[in-house]
Design a protein around this motif. Structure first.
Motif, PDB file in Angstrom:
ATOM      1  N   ASN A  80      67.076  22.159 122.492  1.00  0.00           N
ATOM      2  CA  ASN A  80      67.494  23.552 122.544  1.00  0.00           C
ATOM      3  C   ASN A  80      68.635  23.658 123.549  1.00  0.00           C
ATOM      4  O   ASN A  80      68.435  23.460 124.745  1.00  0.00           O
ATOM      5  CB  ASN A  80      66.320  24.450 122.945  1.00  0.00           C
ATOM      6  CG  ASN A  80      66.591  25.897 122.653  1.00  0.00           C
ATOM      7  OD1 ASN A  80      67.725  26.346 122.711  1.00  0.00           O
ATOM      8  ND2 ASN A  80      65.546  26.630 122.323  1.00  0.00           N
ATOM      9  N   GLY A  95      70.159  28.183 117.322  1.00  0.00           N
ATOM     10  CA  GLY A  95      70.801  26.928 117.679  1.00  0.00           C
ATOM     11  C   GLY A  95      69.836  25.822 118.049  1.00  0.00           C
ATOM     12  O   GLY A  95      70.251  24.688 118.265  1.00  0.00           O
ATOM     13  N   ILE A  97      67.207  22.836 117.677  1.00  0.00           N
ATOM     14  CA  ILE A  97      66.957  21.785 116.691  1.00  0.00           C
ATOM     15  C   ILE A  97      65.441  21.643 116.564  1.00  0.00           C
ATOM     16  O   ILE A  97      64.750  21.402 117.560  1.00  0.00           O
ATOM     17  CB  ILE A  97      67.563  20.437 117.133  1.00  0.00           C
ATOM     18  CG1 ILE A  97      69.049  20.590 117.447  1.00  0.00           C
ATOM     19  CG2 ILE A  97      67.331  19.367 116.080  1.00  0.00           C
ATOM     20  CD1 ILE A  97      69.909  20.915 116.267  1.00  0.00           C
ATOM     21  N   ARG A 106      68.483  23.022 112.063  1.00  0.00           N
ATOM     22  CA  ARG A 106      69.014  23.830 113.166  1.00  0.00           C
ATOM     23  C   ARG A 106      68.770  25.302 112.840  1.00  0.00           C
ATOM     24  O   ARG A 106      69.082  25.773 111.748  1.00  0.00           O
ATOM     25  CB  ARG A 106      70.509  23.584 113.341  1.00  0.00           C
ATOM     26  CG  ARG A 106      71.138  24.444 114.443  1.00  0.00           C
ATOM     27  CD  ARG A 106      72.626  24.256 114.545  1.00  0.00           C
ATOM     28  NE  ARG A 106      72.987  22.900 114.922  1.00  0.00           N
ATOM     29  CZ  ARG A 106      73.082  22.476 116.190  1.00  0.00           C
ATOM     30  NH1 ARG A 106      72.848  23.296 117.172  1.00  0.00           N
ATOM     31  NH2 ARG A 106      73.405  21.230 116.439  1.00  0.00           N
ATOM     32  N   ALA A 119      66.909  28.386 108.947  1.00  0.00           N
ATOM     33  CA  ALA A 119      67.524  27.171 109.470  1.00  0.00           C
ATOM     34  C   ALA A 119      68.295  26.457 108.372  1.00  0.00           C
ATOM     35  O   ALA A 119      68.107  26.733 107.182  1.00  0.00           O
ATOM     36  CB  ALA A 119      66.457  26.246 110.042  1.00  0.00           C
ATOM     37  N   VAL A 122      69.964  19.370 109.156  1.00  0.00           N
ATOM     38  CA  VAL A 122      70.873  18.604 110.003  1.00  0.00           C
ATOM     39  C   VAL A 122      70.801  17.159 109.542  1.00  0.00           C
ATOM     40  O   VAL A 122      69.721  16.570 109.482  1.00  0.00           O
ATOM     41  CB  VAL A 122      70.464  18.704 111.493  1.00  0.00           C
ATOM     42  CG1 VAL A 122      71.349  17.830 112.348  1.00  0.00           C
ATOM     43  CG2 VAL A 122      70.521  20.138 111.958  1.00  0.00           C
TER      44      VAL A 122
END
Length: 124
Positions: A80, A95, A97, A106, A119, A122
């Motif tokens: 984070n 933001g 993860i 994310r 989200a 990623v």
């Protein structure tokens, strides 16, 4: 409640004389630190005739993929950028993860403001 109006001091440290008293519109609230766990929500009255839904805790995320969106279960907060301590405490912010059963993602939404966790995947 936190006061979010003009500071009593200037950039250089000089005292600023107050333009007016504190008004209700200059008050803020404590941040909602959304954690991983059983889904819990709270509604908050806001300006106008509106309400905000705050996520206090959740274990569900909507993960956007190329073919659409799928619902996944949150397993852990791995990083984070807002605060390294948030990752240790499993606090979800925009933001962050997160590890899900659909892979690493994310967070793109603001759980304390939007009432849900969205989200994107990623690639690692």
């Amino acid at each position: 409640m936190q006061y979010q109006g003009r500071s009593k001091r200037s950039k250089t440290g000089a005292r600023l004389r107050p333009r007016s008293k504190k008004s209700k519109s200059e008050l803020g609230r404590e941040p909602t630190e959304t954690t991983v766990g059983e889904p819990r929500f709270r509604t908050v009255d806001v300006r106008g005739d509106a309400e905000k839904v705050r996520v206090l805790s959740t274990n569900v995320v909507n993960v956007a993929t190329d073919s659409g969106a799928e619902r996944a279960t949150i397993e852990d907060v791995s990083a984070n950028d807002a605060n390294p301590n948030y990752a240790r405490r499993n606090i979800i912010t925009k933001g962050a993860i997160i590890e899900t059963d659909a892979g690493t993602a994310r967070v793109t939404s603001r759980p304390g403001q939007d009432g849900q966790v969205n989200a994107t995947r990623v690639d690692e």
